[in-house]
Enzyme design. Structure first.
Site, mmCIF file in Angstrom:
data_model
loop_
_atom_site.group_PDB
_atom_site.id
_atom_site.type_symbol
_atom_site.label_atom_id
_atom_site.label_comp_id
_atom_site.label_asym_id
_atom_site.label_seq_id
_atom_site.Cartn_x
_atom_site.Cartn_y
_atom_site.Cartn_z
ATOM 1 N N GLU A 129 1.562 -0.538 -5.070
ATOM 2 C CA GLU A 129 0.542 0.472 -5.348
ATOM 3 C C GLU A 129 1.285 1.799 -5.350
ATOM 4 O O GLU A 129 1.586 2.354 -4.298
ATOM 5 C CB GLU A 129 -0.561 0.502 -4.281
ATOM 6 C CG GLU A 129 -1.673 1.449 -4.685
ATOM 7 C CD GLU A 129 -2.241 2.317 -3.558
ATOM 8 O OE1 GLU A 129 -3.328 2.871 -3.748
ATOM 9 O OE2 GLU A 129 -1.608 2.463 -2.504
ATOM 10 N N ASP A 171 0.845 -1.200 0.000
ATOM 11 C CA ASP A 171 0.000 0.000 0.000
ATOM 12 C C ASP A 171 0.882 1.253 0.000
ATOM 13 O O ASP A 171 1.861 1.331 0.741
ATOM 14 C CB ASP A 171 -0.859 -0.031 1.275
ATOM 15 C CG ASP A 171 -1.929 1.033 1.288
ATOM 16 O OD1 ASP A 171 -2.812 0.993 0.428
ATOM 17 O OD2 ASP A 171 -1.876 1.919 2.177
HETATM 18 C C1 GLC Z 1 -4.418 2.942 -0.660
HETATM 19 C C2 GLC Z 1 -5.641 2.078 -0.476
HETATM 20 C C3 GLC Z 1 -6.765 2.938 -0.013
HETATM 21 C C4 GLC Z 1 -6.363 3.567 1.308
HETATM 22 C C5 GLC Z 1 -5.046 4.308 1.199
HETATM 23 C C6 GLC Z 1 -4.485 4.640 2.549
HETATM 24 O O1 GLC Z 1 -4.567 3.884 -1.648
HETATM 25 O O2 GLC Z 1 -5.931 1.403 -1.673
HETATM 26 O O3 GLC Z 1 -7.963 2.239 0.114
HETATM 27 O O4 GLC Z 1 -7.362 4.477 1.721
HETATM 28 O O5 GLC Z 1 -4.077 3.537 0.559
HETATM 29 O O6 GLC Z 1 -3.994 3.494 3.166
#
Ligand code: GLC
Length: 534
Positions: free
Chosen positions: A277, A214
């Site tokens: 991500e 994440d």
């Molecule tokens: C990422 C997740 C999202 C979350 C954010 C903070 O973007 O996909 O759902 O709110 O991180 O952890």
């Protein structure tokens, strides 16, 4: 202060030798948003046992792996992305034994398991943040500006809107790029590195096959935490290197994790992967996260954000493949996830367009992410009443992606009425009254259903050798159409609003809409995609 976009050369280090089977290079990975997938105990919230019970469904669908969103102990200020204990399962979702059972059952079914790891921030209920001494060292605290420190230390804005700083009772401020309940960790502190290495090992020992990282672009902040100097920072995310996103320093962390994952995999005869991500400003900068000694895959958000336009799609497909080629990583493709408007609604063309987009995606070389429910053709739920909403970005101005509850409505499995077999109780967000024709039960065995379209395409993707990995070659096509060759097939996509006729390219293998074959010609409807055997 906005930094210059510099792109270090993509592959400065010698490529690592290929390890193992490379299972992830062409894997189809199904995202389970745990709280909305399947509920086993009737509290209206999906859980690990519920997910375990649906593994046969996923096996029959034809995916290779599942990615589970965070199910760790959490106050749920951000759907579990606010973790209070990374080694415990939140009672809402079950127990550690349930996690173990799920991993074992998935492996028995031949499915791999990827779990989410949230390293940029913890919950404010995490014991480190609760401890006044430890928190000073392991989070980002700064004195405020102004005569009495009453102003935030800099002008950074939270991704969820509002300032990225909250003042403590003692008078100093802490950084939170997301909600105030999600304080950012201080990755300059070696304890933080050691703790996350240990957390990774903990889940590896439980048997997982990889991690979705994440906010993989956020852990390192520019020295001195400089001002950005411009408002509307949410709009800059993904288009600029910011002092808090896509700093070059994050790559050292990913390199150390790759060593850990490879070392663990080698010792246990398996290949464990990391998926970033990362919101990077260009395909080239995104490729830096998947250099041979960093993570294995990165989500392709430019593809997710492409419009339904032939030139735009072709450009983004080419840019993705071109950027990945020098680093030797597979491209990934994704249309929906738990943070964005479901693509059936987002692309603006209803179910026909969603089906065409899915079939196009499944023909591309690389790895594919499917978000739960897209295989049912679920639309975004746009009329949720405010009092049921839970997304923190709804409650703070200028949310990153709008309001994210409408894509998180629990899945319809069976029956005529809500909760459509989601569980023995209700569902934490209300499901629309007209979803009975979208249930798994209603679609199973109906050759015209979206579920059967996904099953057929996934089955072909497995059976046609070489379809998952490798290259594609574009073929000449009239304006508004795309055509490309892949091993064993030609894929045509019509982005036109009307029927179009062209010389028959081969035998139709699968199509998102009925095609007519008339002598030597094919007629395909608007907003459609067809795979032709060649
Ligand atoms: C990422 C997740 C999202 C979350 C954010 C903070 O973007 O996909 O759902 O709110 O991180 O952890």
């Amino acid at each position: 202060m906005t930094q210059e976009l510099t792109t270090p050369s993509p592959a400065p280090r010698a490529p690592a030798p290929r390890r193992g089977s490379g299972w992830w290079r062409d894997a189809v990975i199904y995202q389970i948003y745990v709280r909305s997938f399947a509920d086993s105990d009737g509290d209206g919230i999906g859980d690990l046992r519920g997910a375990c019970g649906k593994l046969p469904y996923l096996k029959a669908l034809g995916v290779d792996a599942v990615w589970l969103t965070p199910f760790y102990a959490s106050p749920q200020a951000d759907g579990g992305y606010d973790v209070a204990d990374y080694r415990a399962v939140d009672p809402l979702f079950g127990s550690l034994d349930d996690a173990r059972d799920l991993i074992r059952a998935a492996h028995d079914a031949g499915l791999r398991v990827i779990v989410d790891i949230v390293p940029n921030h913890t919950s404010d209920r995490h014991p480190w943040f609760q401890d006044p001494e430890l928190s000073r060292q392991r989070y980002v605290f700064r004195p405020g500006k102004g005569e009495r420190g009453e102003l935030p230390p800099n002008d950074w804005e939270s991704v969820f809107g509002g300032p990225a700083w909250t003042r403590t009772e003692r008078g100093d401020w802490y950084l939170h790029l997301f909600a105030p309940e999600q304080p950012d960790l201080n990755w300059d502190n070696p304890d933080v590195h050691a703790e996350f290495a240990d957390i990774l090992r903990f889940w590896l020992d439980l048997g997982v096959d990889g991690f979705r990282v994440d906010v993989a672009h956020g852990m390192v902040k520019a020295p001195g935490l400089p001002d950005i100097g411009r408002g509307e920072q949410a709009k800059l995310i993904g288009s600029q290197v910011l002092p808090f996103f896509d700093q070059d320093g994050v790559h050292a962390i990913h390199r150390s994790w790759r060593q850990l994952l490879d070392g663990y995999g080698d010792a246990h005869g398996k290949e464990v992967v990391g998926v970033a991500e990362a919101w990077a400003p260009s395909a080239e900068r995104l490729a830096l996260y998947v250099r041979p000694d960093e993570l294995h895959q990165a989500f392709n958000f430019p593809y997710l954000n492409a419009t339904w336009d032939a030139a735009d799609l072709r450009a983004v497909i080419d840019a993705s493949l071109d950027a990945m080629r020098p680093v030797g990583a597979p491209a990934t493709w994704v249309l929906s996830n738990h943070d964005v408007v479901r693509h059936r609604t987002r692309l603006g063309g209803g179910l026909d367009r969603a089906r065409a987009a899915a079939l196009l995606m499944l023909a591309l070389p690389g790895s594919v992410y499917i978000y739960q429910g897209e295989e049912l053709g679920l639309p975004e739920v746009t009329d949720l009443p405010d009092h049921v909403r839970q997304d923190p970005s709804f409650f703070r101005a200028n949310g990153q992606d709008g309001f994210r509850d409408g894509c998180r409505v629990p899945l319809p499995w069976s029956g005529e009425l809500p909760p459509y077999g989601f569980g023995p109780g209700g569902s934490w967000l209300p499901q629309p009254a007209d979803w009975r024709r979208l249930t798994v039960e209603a679609q199973t065995g109906d050759p015209s259903s979206t579920l059967e379209l996904y099953r057929t395409a996934l089955d072909l993707r497995r059976r046609l050798p070489g379809l998952g990995d490798g290259e594609l070659s574009w073929q000449p096509a009239p304006k508004g159409l795309l055509a490309f060759r892949r091993p064993g097939l030609l894929c045509t996509v019509s982005l036109l609003p009307h029927l179009v006729e062209f010389p028959l390219p081969g035998r139709p293998l699968v199509s998102s809409a009925p095609v007519t074959v008339d002598g030597g010609s094919a007629v395909v409807p608007g907003d459609s995609c067809t795979w032709w055997a060649i």
